[in-house]
Enzyme design. Structure first.
Site, PDB file in Angstrom:
ATOM      1  N   ARG A   1     -57.465 -52.699 -18.620  1.00  0.00           N
ATOM      2  CA  ARG A   1     -57.167 -51.285 -18.349  1.00  0.00           C
ATOM      3  C   ARG A   1     -58.431 -50.486 -18.061  1.00  0.00           C
ATOM      4  NH1 ARG A   1     -52.367 -49.162 -22.436  1.00  0.00           N
ATOM      5  NH2 ARG A   1     -50.815 -50.649 -21.698  1.00  0.00           N
TER       6      ARG A   1
ATOM      7  N   ARG B   1     -48.472 -60.029 -26.315  1.00  0.00           N
ATOM      8  CA  ARG B   1     -47.335 -59.113 -26.498  1.00  0.00           C
ATOM      9  C   ARG B   1     -46.136 -59.678 -25.762  1.00  0.00           C
ATOM     10  NH1 ARG B   1     -50.169 -53.934 -27.610  1.00  0.00           N
ATOM     11  NH2 ARG B   1     -51.806 -54.734 -28.968  1.00  0.00           N
TER      12      ARG B   1
ATOM     13  N   HIS C   1     -48.801 -53.044 -18.054  1.00  0.00           N
ATOM     14  CA  HIS C   1     -48.548 -53.936 -19.188  1.00  0.00           C
ATOM     15  C   HIS C   1     -48.655 -55.402 -18.793  1.00  0.00           C
ATOM     16  CE1 HIS C   1     -46.698 -50.254 -20.901  1.00  0.00           C
ATOM     17  NE2 HIS C   1     -47.112 -50.787 -22.039  1.00  0.00           N
TER      18      HIS C   1
ATOM     19  N   SER D   1     -56.661 -46.847 -28.604  1.00  0.00           N
ATOM     20  CA  SER D   1     -55.951 -46.306 -29.743  1.00  0.00           C
ATOM     21  C   SER D   1     -56.790 -46.592 -30.971  1.00  0.00           C
ATOM     22  CB  SER D   1     -54.599 -47.004 -29.885  1.00  0.00           C
ATOM     23  OG  SER D   1     -53.562 -46.080 -29.821  1.00  0.00           O
TER      24      SER D   1
END
Lengths: 551, 551
Positions: A525, A323, A332, A477
């Site tokens: 995470r 990313r 992040h 997600s």
């Protein structure tokens, strides 16, 4: 205990390091190196001048490179001869049952405490375990004065082999993990560390509470800030907490794979080099690929769906995702490890949530059962409460979540996304009401989900999608995907994505596609939030963020 | 059996596809799509005009999107109602014991053979397994003429749900994997495939021998060339051989991990984004990282060694590696999956070869024991002999290898590398003499190994390194590494590497470094060579080579 670190105590704990600071650090390192070389020269002269019983002198010394690269010829040197026919015992395995037996151990010099010309103490460390080794001059055990002297000059972090006898200490030991001592008979240095290190592992391993306590004393401890740690990550990784963190991370991945393979999933590897931009979502890293524009995959999304179209039925992948976002937060990274799942759906997208439930309860339970020692090591430096989770994971709809927030006086857009603050708040409310820090929130508003997300049958403003939270932070997600090419094209267009750049993806659904869905999780995470850590850089081996591309 | 493929039989089997050809293919696809839409329209009008027994009409039809996205409400449609309370049986599980029971199965239409207005045959395929389904008009079973018609128009590769009764066929079935038949009671189409596909799975699954045989008949079979396969990989992946190949690949990885974790290795993930060029060896992909130059890791070499300096002791990694080389061979890819290992050495680098031996004998044995069905599926399309390997892996020195080649009349540089031809030749000689196709060749000339390779103690022209071969092709490269920073710097300089670009790597060895070594393996190569396949693109899910960046 006093600190030998060169890093002065500092209040600074920022995330940035300027180029100037980096240069300064490099210069300091150079200076340290030169000083070390001088020390070395002095030491050599000194040791040569000492008298020596020849029989005793074979019991210590530096292992030559020749010995370390040679065939197993025991005549290659005194170390070779000493270890011939012996096996190494792990420091973590040293225990009372071994008292009076002779062992060979390898470890780093964690602490070296010379006491007199006749007695010295070495604390040896191997991974997270430590043991005290006593070097005492004695005719009987053939330990000469020179061997005591030799061991006293061994620099911290040097690798040494010690042969000695296991004994019980007179008093319980507080400074080591192992509760036995080694009476040293022989000591060989395998590899020397610089005498002056950019940070001391002892300092790096200290808890914030211990630092605070030391500030009240005459010997305040050094606080090693995060950038110093990351700049010298190979030293930082040696702390018991870090040793534990990366073993926990490995266990998360093992449990993830174990459960999925048991459930007939196939592990796959999709390409990270792609034409076009992977999902049209986040910022991507661009590069030139043999004359054509390419980018790094920001997720295996498209290809894992294509694997489903290729009849692999249920797939998972563990691999890097990239990313290029300028996110300067505690959660992040520009490169992290994605745990991805994609599966055919028989009837309904709740089948995916069923899997998330079973899989993560399994992962958490495995961590608690198999990694007690590692969790304790993390807790010692970074105290945290065990994660509260239910045997059957709580599921709330997005609308229910919004309602809870509203009742608690929050203002939330019922068709927007939750911001970080609302997510935290909802986490608190859920914990109070349901006594769990792990739950699923589903039926998200369609507008805030990617173009390939399936809408709800009963309300086109919502989607068959979900997020999963640990301790108030999102880690997963997932969703049912659109498997109808015409709808996909239309949705991609609505999201401003050039359909041509993803034509091979969309075409995949023209040759017969099963209803399917899946989810993605960030490995770092999971570990960070399971252990209640405050920064994702703590759970990435060599983190990459917008300002860090090294080491 | 006749072929319905749009791809004419062709002698072409080259690796390249021109842009022009790709455009042509895209145009053809567009045309197919348009034709399909017309067919669809015609069909709908036709079916509306038919009379229908209302009770029978609920037993077949297209599943609506609403049903596939809805909650589990059985009233959402006739498919929902039909599958309510039922579980799906895998096609591969259909067997004699189930005769007379009703089952619900999901699969693709592999072959659709209408016979009359009252009888049709559907062969359904799920992953690599197939079963024959008979649709016969009958008042008793409520199968109407319209249902027969409906099932007869189902295009190949469409996803359907079939509810029916398991029966034994009158004669043994040769065209399906399952030896029972399904008497269809209900059939619903979950998702339709285009009527005209860019390649037929039946064609793609045919062995070369069967193609050759067909060329003697009136119905010559289509040969699907490699680029057509790769351009439409989601179709190509559906062949039984490909279904098997990627399950074998997953098993290789599973066994690799299982053995290493059992031996106390820690699975790690190193960054793929790096400053500078990873090893200074092969060509790298360059990119811009937040304003600074970066490249993609061409191996986890430097970071896995740094993990050892960080006291993880024994590590492995499974992850992508990137090579920007213009290698147009059957065995090179620009992106592949690396299986990497790095470990502390206690005494000697043979410890690494001991691990290679134990690990790969374990992997091969697991494949043979756990994947019989998959190996058989590959063999059916691509015949191969089982790999010959010894319980204790043969080790030859490079010098012994050179001697064998010389005795066989070959010319070999004793201090150079072996070329592909010599490697193949040596493989043959070893097979003849030792009856193994898997062996280790060690003590390579120093000059042909990377700068960080440890030299031999007894001869500085050779190194503590090895390659491992399967069927005459190299799959593994390994060595003891130089752990002395001064020697590393000097060696890097000799290799023309700018030491500044790898300073964090070299500095890692200044803080105490254990003797260590390791190896790297290409996952795709292991599977390719174990199965005697002729091209590495067959074992990469979505291959990347100098001319292919899609799909």
């Amino acid at each position: 205990m006093s600190s030998e670190s060169e890093i002065p105590p500092s209040e600074e704990s920022g995330e940035k390091i300027s180029k100037k600071a980096a240069k300064k650090e490099a210069a300091k390192l150079d200076k340290l190196r030169r000083r070390q070389e001088q020390d070395e020269a002095t030491r050599k002269t000194a040791s040569m001048s000492l008298e020596e019983n020849e029989e005793f002198s074979s019991n210590y010394g530096d292992v030559t490179l020749n010995e370390l690269q040679s065939t197993a010829d025991p005549k290659a040197g005194k170390w070779r001869e000493a270890v011939e026919g012996k096996d190494w015992t792990d420091v973590s395995d040293l225990m009372e049952e071994m008292v009076e037996s002779e062992v060979l151990i390898r470890g780093r010099v964690h602490i070296n405490r010379p006491t007199s010309s006749k007695l010295g103490f070495l604390i040896l460390r191997e991974s997270g375990s430590t043991v005290q080794c006593v070097v005492r001059q004695s005719e009987k055990t053939k330990v000469g004065a020179n061997m005591v002297k030799y061991s006293e000059q061994l620099s911290r972090e040097s690798f040494v082999d010690v042969i000695g006898v296991v004994v019980l200490p007179k008093e319980p030991l507080t400074g080591t993990t192992q509760q036995v001592e080694i009476q040293v008979r022989k000591v060989y240095c395998i590899n020397k560390a610089l005498a002056k290190l950019p940070l001391s592992v002892e300092d790096a391993a200290r808890s914030e509470a211990d630092i605070e306590k030391s500030l009240q004393t005459e010997k305040p401890a050094a606080r090693v800030n995060q950038d110093t740690r990351l700049n010298h990550r190979v030293l930082d990784l040696r702390t018991p907490a870090n040793q534990a963190i990366f073993r926990l991370q490995c266990q998360v991945e093992n449990s993830f794979r174990e459960k999925l393979i048991f459930k007939d999933f196939v592990g796959i590897h999709t390409p990270k080099l792609m034409a076009g931009s992977s999902e049209g979502g986040s910022a991507v890293f661009r590069l030139e690929y043999k004359g054509q524009p390419a980018c790094l995959a920001q997720s295996p999304q498209l290809h894992k769906q294509m694997a489903i179209c290729g009849d692999l039925r249920r797939v998972f992948e563990v691999g890097p995702v990239f990313r290029a976002e300028d996110s300067f937060t505690h959660r992040h990274l520009c490169e992290f490890v994605g745990l991805d799942v994609e599966m055919e759906i028989r009837k309904h997208y709740s089948e995916i949530m069923d899997l998330v439930d079973e899989l993560f309860v399994f992962i958490f339970t495995s961590l608690n059962e198999k990694c007690k020692k590692e969790l304790e090591a993390v807790r010692k430096q970074y105290p945290f409460e065990p994660l509260k989770f239910l045997p059957k994971t709580l599921r709330l709809t997005f609308e229910e979540g919004v309602q809870m927030l509203k009742e608690a006086g929050g203002e939330v857009d019922p068709l927007g996304d939750l911001n970080t603050e609302s997510e935290r708040k909802l986490g608190q409310l859920v914990l109070e009401k349901y006594n769990t820090e792990f739950y699923i929130l589903h039926r998200y508003p369609k507008a805030v989900r990617p173009f390939y997300t399936m809408t709800c049958a009963d309300n086109p403003l919502y989607s068959n999608s979900f997020d999963v939270f640990i301790r108030g932070e999102e880690i997963i997600s997932g969703a049912q995907r659109v498997h109808i090419p015409e709808i996909l094209e239309q949705r991609a267009g609505e999201f401003g994505i050039d359909v041509k750049t993803i034509s091979t993806y969309i075409d995949s659904f023209r040759y017969g596609a099963p209803p399917h869905g899946g989810f993605g999780v960030g490995l770092e995470r999971v570990v960070m939030l399971f252990c209640g850590l405050n920064n994702i850089r703590k759970t990435s081996l060599f983190p990459r963020d917008p300002q860090r591309l090294a080491p």
